[in-house]
Design an enzyme around this catalytic site. Structure first.
Site, mmCIF file in Angstrom:
data_model
loop_
_atom_site.group_PDB
_atom_site.id
_atom_site.type_symbol
_atom_site.label_atom_id
_atom_site.label_comp_id
_atom_site.label_asym_id
_atom_site.label_seq_id
_atom_site.Cartn_x
_atom_site.Cartn_y
_atom_site.Cartn_z
ATOM 1 N N ARG A 65 0.829 -1.206 0.000
ATOM 2 C CA ARG A 65 0.000 0.000 0.000
ATOM 3 C C ARG A 65 0.861 1.252 0.000
ATOM 4 N NH1 ARG A 65 -5.438 -2.113 3.336
ATOM 5 N NH2 ARG A 65 -6.149 -3.185 1.464
ATOM 6 N N TYR A 92 -6.599 0.289 -7.186
ATOM 7 C CA TYR A 92 -6.134 -1.053 -6.801
ATOM 8 C C TYR A 92 -5.469 -1.089 -5.422
ATOM 9 C CZ TYR A 92 -1.585 -0.197 -9.422
ATOM 10 O OH TYR A 92 -0.403 0.258 -9.921
ATOM 11 N N GLU A 93 -5.168 -2.286 -4.998
ATOM 12 C CA GLU A 93 -4.582 -2.511 -3.659
ATOM 13 C C GLU A 93 -5.523 -1.993 -2.571
ATOM 14 O OE1 GLU A 93 -1.803 -4.305 -3.817
ATOM 15 O OE2 GLU A 93 -1.904 -4.489 -1.640
ATOM 16 N N GLY A 94 -6.831 -2.186 -2.779
ATOM 17 C CA GLY A 94 -7.850 -1.631 -1.880
ATOM 18 C C GLY A 94 -8.179 -0.214 -2.314
ATOM 19 N N GLN A 123 -9.562 2.147 1.982
ATOM 20 C CA GLN A 123 -8.501 2.654 2.874
ATOM 21 C C GLN A 123 -9.104 3.541 3.952
ATOM 22 O OE1 GLN A 123 -5.466 1.485 2.438
ATOM 23 N NE2 GLN A 123 -6.028 0.511 0.503
#
Lengths: 596, 596
Positions: free
Chosen positions: B297, B441-443, B448
């Site tokens: 992240r 992406y990546e959450g 977040q």
């Protein structure tokens, strides 16, 4: 991608209930004989159908295929040619055209709704028609009777398209530097020579001819923007019987490869002694352009929120359909593996924000259009003058604020889709790319801000601003006793006061600091836009509130809820904007050029 | 497009002067023997060179050509294969790898600078290396000794790449719903069957093999996220001598057509009874993923501002070069037709905003990396625990706030170019498109925010938050007598107080309203990010201020001026954010689903 549905219910609300367009049109000398409620309604209905069924389906593939350039011209994507043919047969290119030259003479308030639908369906397609309308406005206002008679009917019919040729490689915002030359031929026409870039629809395969309006300099013209003249230059010459002949030394050298609006041809145009005719007076070309500029700028603003409307419709469908996670308050679809994502507050936040800005924009664009109609069609000098002033004040806001919020909205509409929003086939990322240009062309949003802050506010000591402030104050006063809506009226009054204070602050600062206008401009335009939208939302709420009880459709209740959302979650930004503006230009300009 | 120049001066300032990395590394058990100032400096220098000369030149053409899929695999754009070969020969894939398995063991504070340069050069290229590093982190932390010995050295060398296979068509944010199955083969391995989508670098033609980390469900596993296990699945089987053999029933079904990062292959991966090995414990797959998640992240956050740095460099070059209009204060190039546009306040506003966010992000990412280093390399349990807590708290902010501001910055950098910003050849629009994915992406950034507001703040009653607040308070107190910087220290104190008040408000609201967390989360993360950046800018100013007088380069003076800009023009937004959050969830959730 969801099928596009024209938001006719909301358009009718704005047109008929909030701004009472029919009443206005009946009162204006120039519209009372051309339009009635039935005609307006029929046009709305028909526009909703043709945009949804004919044009919207072209947009996704048009983006993938794009335009292609070859020596002989430009090829638009598959399907555009047929659609254009059907479209012009419907007479849409002449909707707002002068009835004396075979236009339909419809007012802008109606035209604004039509444009929204057209752009929601496909900005690229819409641009071909939009540029023609813009060129017609300039020709109608400034060209000779001969040119008008010859060109306008063919352009209103869409058989011939229009293009605006302003920018050159070294000369964009600063048009005073253009180098394209015009030399008298001795027969009343001129030979035009030069290269123009970024010419939307400069070349295409849709129409029989393309009529270019070209900015150029006459020999010995004054330097800078006071030495620019406007010329009508047909791509192909047209004989006395309106038969289209040979190419008039107007060629497209290439097209640009762009971030978006890929189905709209953005052309490099070469004029090599092309025959043209003066439009308006010598050296007054920029003034002639300004006639149409306010219409074009509003139109670009509409492009923005039209794309946001499309993005909203797609996002709502996806948010109701896509299941992922559970509602914080407990499962709403306990029998399924997960709940639709519309249950999540953050998804709501995005959808409500899109909705509040888009419906606010629809109201605001219609409001601005009402002043364009008054300015053009009233026979009352005072009404006309006041409307002209409001148009001048509000147009840069309509262009920049509507497109800035539109980009925010399209980004939110893409975000609702998560990873799928980044994938082209879903269409959401295209709307971001297509909308992005609306912040740039027709005068960047930074330029709009400077126009607002400098020319429209500071230069007249806030006189134009007072017109707007007075109108809003009167509205606040009139609704001071509306108990049900105090949570809207009070913050509106506070926002207006904040805007008025900041206006006074910048006018004062500008007297001492030449950078004060430029330093305040962008945030000032945003603060003004936000306040204007608060006014729009309060006006819509005042109309909707008494109708909630008797309404089973839920339309008016939804209006009020969206108004509340706007006031509680979006309007607070005005506090920060005001504080930022007050910091002045020092910290902005402190860094030496070399230190960047 | 300007040639990319690694901002080494600012990196050194952040690393050595603000956060005194060398002092920290010398104090940590796990780094004191692996790194010294000379090594760190040599790595910075070398990374600056290779990214600027080898990788940055690939980016523009890589976007145009994109990846192509064919039955046998995926072809990356021309030049990527050769560049990858040179890149891995430099050992870059193993920079932060575990030295016990032939990694270089470099700390994250240094790795963060390297990653920035890599992503500034080309996010698409960088992703191939980044996914390998991420997979290595998970393997290193959770896999068996046998798997580590077999796979890590080949992955650190870059000969084999890594991929993370989480998402399925119906299961993205909500991973509990995945359907990929793992069945024991009886020899300690498992047969993996299922389809994964959005797999970055799932297939490519750069490395000899690709090692997939795949989330799958064992027979009878608990429902939801508690029943997910993690498996290592090589695309091609590897024998006992590490010789790469046949395809292991791992195939790429297609690649996505995306808005950006087009040179990065985003793959649909099919596992058809592929042989895999369990990483970590059964049903603890998500926990194993979390080990690397904080690194990944932060890495995505760095992608964002790295692109913004590139956009800034391009925009500065253009703004100094492009002439258009005159300075409000009078011509600065009277001998030329116009002044460079950097004289205009609005252009300054855009450049200064980009600068303030990008330098702020560089400081913040290094600050967060310092906690990752303490958490990983300290042998002091208390220091470790405190660092773990700060990582948990700050990572969602690093991912979301850095990428949100990066998109703003890239849009500003595009806007500086006017119409040219919309044209692909200039590269500015690509940076907008490439950056956009970092918010998804990546959450997603919404996820977040929920992680921050829910799991990191509300769920522990603000305990983690207090760690941050205490650190900032101590800093404010320590600098209370710094006369020269009161215009920064006082607003920082006020911003912190605002954030603390809002934190308390949301914790209170969440006790009564289940939607309170989701309703506040996005604005809360932004408010927290803004406050954290204010802290970063104040820390940078405190270091820079005493050095201004003795410095002829202008570096420290520019730092102070940029700090002033941040405080006067950007920080005020915190007031509005706080007000918006306090409006709660009612207006956000009021509209019935059917009314959308």
């Amino acid at each position: 991608m969801a099928e596009y549905q024209a938001p006719l219910r909301d358009m009718r609300f704005v047109l008929n209930e909030v701004f009472e367009a029919n009443k206005l049109w009946a009162s204006l000398a120039g519209t009372q004989d051309t339009i009635d409620p039935e005609t307006a309604e029929a046009i709305l209905e028909e526009a909703g159908k043709i945009t949804a069924s004919l044009i919207a389906p072209l947009s996704r593939e048009g983006d993938e295929e794009g335009c292609t350039w070859h020596e002989a011209g430009v090829k638009t994507p598959t399907g555009y040619k047929d659609a254009y043919k059907t479209f012009i047969e419907g007479g849409w290119c002449g909707l707002s055209g002068n009835a004396d030259y075979e236009g339909m003479g419809m007012p802008k308030m109606l035209g604004a709704q039509y444009e929204e639908m057209l752009y929601s369906a496909d900005i690229s397609f819409g641009l071909y028609a939009c540029l023609t309308s813009g060129a017609c406005l300039a020709i109608d206002a400034h060209a000779s009777e001969e040119l008008k008679t010859k060109y306008l009917p063919k352009m209103y019919s869409g058989e011939w398209a229009g293009a605006m040729d302003l920018t050159e490689p070294h000369s964009g915002t600063d048009l005073g530097m253009i180098r394209t030359k015009a030399v008298e031929n001795g027969d009343g026409s001129y030979a035009i020579t030069g290269t123009k870039i970024f010419i939307t629809g400069g070349e295409q395969d849709l129409s029989e001819n393309i009529i270019h309006l070209v900015l150029a300099k006459l020999p010995g013209a004054p330097a800078g923007s006071r030495g620019i003249s406007l010329f009508l230059v047909p791509r192909n010459s047209v004989d006395e019987n309106n038969v289209v002949g040979e190419n008039n030394n107007v060629t497209c050298g290439s097209i640009e490869h762009k971030m978006g609006i890929k189905a709209s041809a953005t052309c490099v145009m070469n004029f090599d002694g092309a025959q043209g005719w003066l439009v308006g007076e010598e050296n007054k070309g920029l003034a002639a352009m300004f006639t149409m500029m306010n219409y074009e700028r509003l139109s670009v603003g509409i492009q923005g929120f039209a794309a946001a409307e499309r993005s909203y419709q797609n996002a709502v469908e996806y948010a109701k359909d896509r299941i992922q996670g559970r509602a914080a308050t407990g499962a709403v679809q306990a029998d399924k593996e997960a709940d639709p994502i519309i249950v999540h507050p953050d998804v709501r936040r995005m959808l409500m924000t899109m909705r509040a800005y888009t419906e606010g924009s629809r109201a605001f664009s219609t409001y601005v259009a009402s002043f364009l109609d008054k300015a053009k069609y009233s026979d009352n000098a005072e009404e006309k003058a006041q409307a002209d002033a409001m148009v001048a004040l509000l147009t840069p806001i309509a262009k920049a604020y509507m497109t800035d919020r539109a980009l925010d909205s399209c980004i939110a509409g893409q975000q609702v889709f998560g990873g799928h929003g980044f994938i082209r086939e879903w269409g959401q990322e295209q709307l971001v790319r297509d909308t992005r240009i609306t912040q740039i062309y027709e005068g960047t949003n930074g330029i709009q801000s400077l126009d607002l802050m400098g020319r429209k506010v500071v230069s007249n000591g806030g006189k134009l601003y007072e017109l707007f402030a007075t109108e809003v104050s009167e509205f606040v006063e009139k609704n001071a006793d509306n108990e049900a809506l105090q949570s809207l009226i009070k913050p509106l009054a506070a926002a207006l006061e904040r805007l008025s204070d900041v206006t006074e602050f910048v006018i004062g600062a500008a007297a001492e600091d030449k950078n004060a206008i430029g330093a305040a401009s962008v945030e000032y335009l945003e603060l003004f836009g936000l306040t204007a939208y608060a006014y729009m939302w309060a006006r819509m709420a005042v109309v909707a509130e008494p109708k909630v009880a008797g309404d089973t459709s839920g339309f008016y209740a939804a209006k009020l809820k969206t108004a509340n959302f706007f006031f509680s979650r979006l309007l607070p930004r005005s506090v920060s904007l005001s504080e930022t503006i007050r910091s002045g230009s020092d910290d902005m300009m402190a860094l030496e050029v070399e230190a960047f």
